[in-house]
Design a protein around this motif. Structure first.
Motif, PDB file in Angstrom:
ATOM      1  N   LYS A  40       0.837  -1.197   0.000  1.00  9.60           N
ATOM      2  CA  LYS A  40       0.000   0.000   0.000  1.00  9.60           C
ATOM      3  C   LYS A  40       0.870   1.244   0.000  1.00  9.60           C
ATOM      4  O   LYS A  40       0.597   2.208  -0.726  1.00  9.60           O
ATOM      5  N   GLU A  41       1.924   1.234   0.813  1.00 13.12           N
ATOM      6  CA  GLU A  41       2.836   2.382   0.864  1.00 13.12           C
ATOM      7  C   GLU A  41       3.541   2.574  -0.483  1.00 13.12           C
ATOM      8  O   GLU A  41       3.761   3.695  -0.922  1.00 13.12           O
ATOM      9  N   ALA A  42       3.852   1.483  -1.159  1.00 12.48           N
ATOM     10  CA  ALA A  42       4.470   1.571  -2.488  1.00 12.48           C
ATOM     11  C   ALA A  42       3.530   2.268  -3.462  1.00 12.48           C
ATOM     12  O   ALA A  42       3.949   3.148  -4.235  1.00 12.48           O
ATOM     13  N   ILE A  43       2.255   1.900  -3.439  1.00 14.38           N
ATOM     14  CA  ILE A  43       1.279   2.525  -4.330  1.00 14.38           C
ATOM     15  C   ILE A  43       1.100   4.003  -3.977  1.00 14.38           C
ATOM     16  O   ILE A  43       1.027   4.858  -4.869  1.00 14.38           O
ATOM     17  N   ASP A  44       1.068   4.324  -2.688  1.00 19.01           N
ATOM     18  CA  ASP A  44       0.996   5.734  -2.270  1.00 19.01           C
ATOM     19  C   ASP A  44       2.221   6.503  -2.779  1.00 19.01           C
ATOM     20  O   ASP A  44       2.101   7.618  -3.295  1.00 19.01           O
ATOM     21  N   PHE A  45       3.402   5.924  -2.629  1.00 15.77           N
ATOM     22  CA  PHE A  45       4.652   6.549  -3.073  1.00 15.77           C
ATOM     23  C   PHE A  45       4.591   6.819  -4.574  1.00 15.77           C
ATOM     24  O   PHE A  45       4.859   7.928  -5.038  1.00 15.77           O
ATOM     25  N   LEU A  46       4.235   5.796  -5.333  1.00 13.18           N
ATOM     26  CA  LEU A  46       4.206   5.908  -6.792  1.00 13.18           C
ATOM     27  C   LEU A  46       3.099   6.840  -7.275  1.00 13.18           C
ATOM     28  O   LEU A  46       3.251   7.503  -8.305  1.00 13.18           O
ATOM     29  N   SER A  47       2.007   6.923  -6.521  1.00 12.53           N
ATOM     30  CA  SER A  47       0.879   7.797  -6.863  1.00 12.53           C
ATOM     31  C   SER A  47       1.071   9.214  -6.335  1.00 12.53           C
ATOM     32  O   SER A  47       0.262  10.101  -6.618  1.00 12.53           O
ATOM     33  N   LYS A  48       2.103   9.384  -5.507  1.00 10.79           N
ATOM     34  CA  LYS A  48       2.396  10.671  -4.865  1.00 10.79           C
ATOM     35  C   LYS A  48       1.219  11.143  -4.003  1.00 10.79           C
ATOM     36  O   LYS A  48       0.802  12.295  -4.052  1.00 10.79           O
ATOM     37  N   THR A  49       0.691  10.200  -3.217  1.00 10.99           N
ATOM     38  CA  THR A  49      -0.413  10.500  -2.304  1.00 10.99           C
ATOM     39  C   THR A  49      -0.007  10.150  -0.877  1.00 10.99           C
ATOM     40  O   THR A  49       1.018   9.510  -0.646  1.00 10.99           O
ATOM     41  N   ASN A  50      -0.835  10.556   0.083  1.00 10.51           N
ATOM     42  CA  ASN A  50      -0.630  10.226   1.512  1.00 10.51           C
ATOM     43  C   ASN A  50       0.776  10.530   2.002  1.00 10.51           C
ATOM     44  O   ASN A  50       1.465   9.668   2.547  1.00 10.51           O
ATOM     45  N   GLY A  51       1.213  11.768   1.791  1.00  9.51           N
ATOM     46  CA  GLY A  51       2.498  12.199   2.318  1.00  9.51           C
ATOM     47  C   GLY A  51       3.658  12.081   1.353  1.00  9.51           C
ATOM     48  O   GLY A  51       4.787  12.441   1.692  1.00  9.51           O
ATOM     49  N   PHE A  52       3.427  11.589   0.157  1.00  5.57           N
ATOM     50  CA  PHE A  52       4.502  11.429  -0.823  1.00  5.57           C
ATOM     51  C   PHE A  52       4.390  12.402  -1.996  1.00  5.57           C
ATOM     52  O   PHE A  52       4.978  12.178  -3.055  1.00  5.57           O
ATOM     53  N   ALA A  53       3.662  13.504  -1.814  1.00  9.19           N
ATOM     54  CA  ALA A  53       3.396  14.435  -2.925  1.00  9.19           C
ATOM     55  C   ALA A  53       4.673  14.984  -3.560  1.00  9.19           C
ATOM     56  O   ALA A  53       4.713  15.207  -4.769  1.00  9.19           O
ATOM     57  N   ASP A  54       5.707  15.197  -2.778  1.00 11.83           N
ATOM     58  CA  ASP A  54       6.906  15.870  -3.287  1.00 11.83           C
ATOM     59  C   ASP A  54       8.038  14.930  -3.698  1.00 11.83           C
ATOM     60  O   ASP A  54       9.124  15.395  -4.012  1.00 11.83           O
ATOM     61  N   ILE A  55       7.798  13.639  -3.710  1.00 15.78           N
ATOM     62  CA  ILE A  55       8.877  12.720  -4.066  1.00 15.78           C
ATOM     63  C   ILE A  55       9.089  12.705  -5.578  1.00 15.78           C
ATOM     64  O   ILE A  55       8.182  13.001  -6.350  1.00 15.78           O
ATOM     65  N   GLU A  56      10.312  12.363  -5.969  1.00 17.04           N
ATOM     66  CA  GLU A  56      10.591  12.231  -7.396  1.00 17.04           C
ATOM     67  C   GLU A  56      10.266  10.805  -7.817  1.00 17.04           C
ATOM     68  O   GLU A  56      10.455   9.854  -7.051  1.00 17.04           O
ATOM     69  N   THR A  57       9.747  10.659  -9.015  1.00 14.24           N
ATOM     70  CA  THR A  57       9.393   9.345  -9.538  1.00 14.24           C
ATOM     71  C   THR A  57      10.660   8.504  -9.687  1.00 14.24           C
ATOM     72  O   THR A  57      11.663   8.997 -10.201  1.00 14.24           O
ATOM     73  N   PRO A  58      10.634   7.248  -9.255  1.00 17.47           N
ATOM     74  CA  PRO A  58      11.843   6.420  -9.363  1.00 17.47           C
ATOM     75  C   PRO A  58      12.161   6.045 -10.810  1.00 17.47           C
ATOM     76  O   PRO A  58      11.277   6.002 -11.666  1.00 17.47           O
ATOM     77  N   ASP A  59      13.442   5.765 -11.051  1.00 20.36           N
ATOM     78  CA  ASP A  59      13.905   5.299 -12.361  1.00 20.36           C
ATOM     79  C   ASP A  59      13.830   3.777 -12.453  1.00 20.36           C
ATOM     80  O   ASP A  59      13.842   3.219 -13.545  1.00 20.36           O
ATOM     81  N   LEU A  60      13.799   3.123 -11.300  1.00 21.23           N
ATOM     82  CA  LEU A  60      13.807   1.665 -11.212  1.00 21.23           C
ATOM     83  C   LEU A  60      13.105   1.275  -9.923  1.00 21.23           C
ATOM     84  O   LEU A  60      13.278   1.939  -8.897  1.00 21.23           O
ATOM     85  N   THR A  61      12.337   0.188  -9.961  1.00 19.27           N
ATOM     86  CA  THR A  61      11.710  -0.331  -8.751  1.00 19.27           C
ATOM     87  C   THR A  61      12.188  -1.763  -8.521  1.00 19.27           C
ATOM     88  O   THR A  61      12.157  -2.585  -9.434  1.00 19.27           O
ATOM     89  N   LEU A  62      12.651  -2.030  -7.304  1.00 22.03           N
ATOM     90  CA  LEU A  62      12.998  -3.384  -6.851  1.00 22.03           C
ATOM     91  C   LEU A  62      11.867  -3.798  -5.926  1.00 22.03           C
ATOM     92  O   LEU A  62      11.612  -3.146  -4.911  1.00 22.03           O
ATOM     93  N   LEU A  63      11.168  -4.865  -6.288  1.00 21.83           N
ATOM     94  CA  LEU A  63       9.889  -5.178  -5.657  1.00 21.83           C
ATOM     95  C   LEU A  63       9.850  -6.604  -5.119  1.00 21.83           C
ATOM     96  O   LEU A  63      10.004  -7.559  -5.868  1.00 21.83           O
ATOM     97  N   ASP A  64       9.639  -6.706  -3.806  1.00 26.00           N
ATOM     98  CA  ASP A  64       9.428  -8.014  -3.182  1.00 26.00           C
ATOM     99  C   ASP A  64       7.999  -8.475  -3.498  1.00 26.00           C
ATOM    100  O   ASP A  64       7.126  -7.653  -3.781  1.00 26.00           O
TER     101      ASP A  64
END
Length: 118
Positions: A40-64
């Motif tokens: 859920k936090e990954a989706i929030d991060f990638l969607s720039k929601t729930n506290g992640f509005a100012d993050i830069e979009t990643p160039d690569l994702t390593l996903l468990d």
């Protein structure tokens, strides 16, 4: 000058986070590592929601795959059906060597699949 690579690591195991960070440092690449601990936090991060509005979009994702709240397959499917995220390479980094997990990851357009040593 080479661009710093922004890597999103989606991993809930502290030991695996540390090992991944050390491996990246040993690879001698210029990287910024962002870590989230559940799907859920990954989706929030990638969607720039729930506290992640100012993050830069990643160039690569390593996903468990085995994550709390939403699993890695769900996060991968979310990314690959999003116009703004589907271009980001996703490497599954997991303890699962299940052929079903491997097949599902590639069916959902994972760029790679690495089985972590146990």
């Amino acid at each position: 000058m080479l661009k710093t690579i922004h890597i999103l690591l989606v991993e809930d195991n502290e030991g695996d986070i540390l090992l991944t960070r050390v491996a990246l440092e040993n690879a001698a690449i210029d990287f910024k590592l962002s870590v989230v601990a559940d799907g859920k936090e990954a989706i929030d991060f990638l969607s720039k929601t729930n506290g992640f509005a100012d993050i830069e979009t990643p160039d690569l994702t390593l996903l468990d795959i085995n994550l709390p709240k939403k699993n890695g397959h769900e996060v991968l499917a979310f990314m690959k059906t999003s116009e703004s995220l589907k271009h980001i390479p996703v490497v599954m980094l997991t303890t699962s060597s299940s052929q079903n997990d491997i097949d599902m990851a590639f069916a959902n357009h994972a760029s790679g699949y690495i089985t972590k040593p146990s």
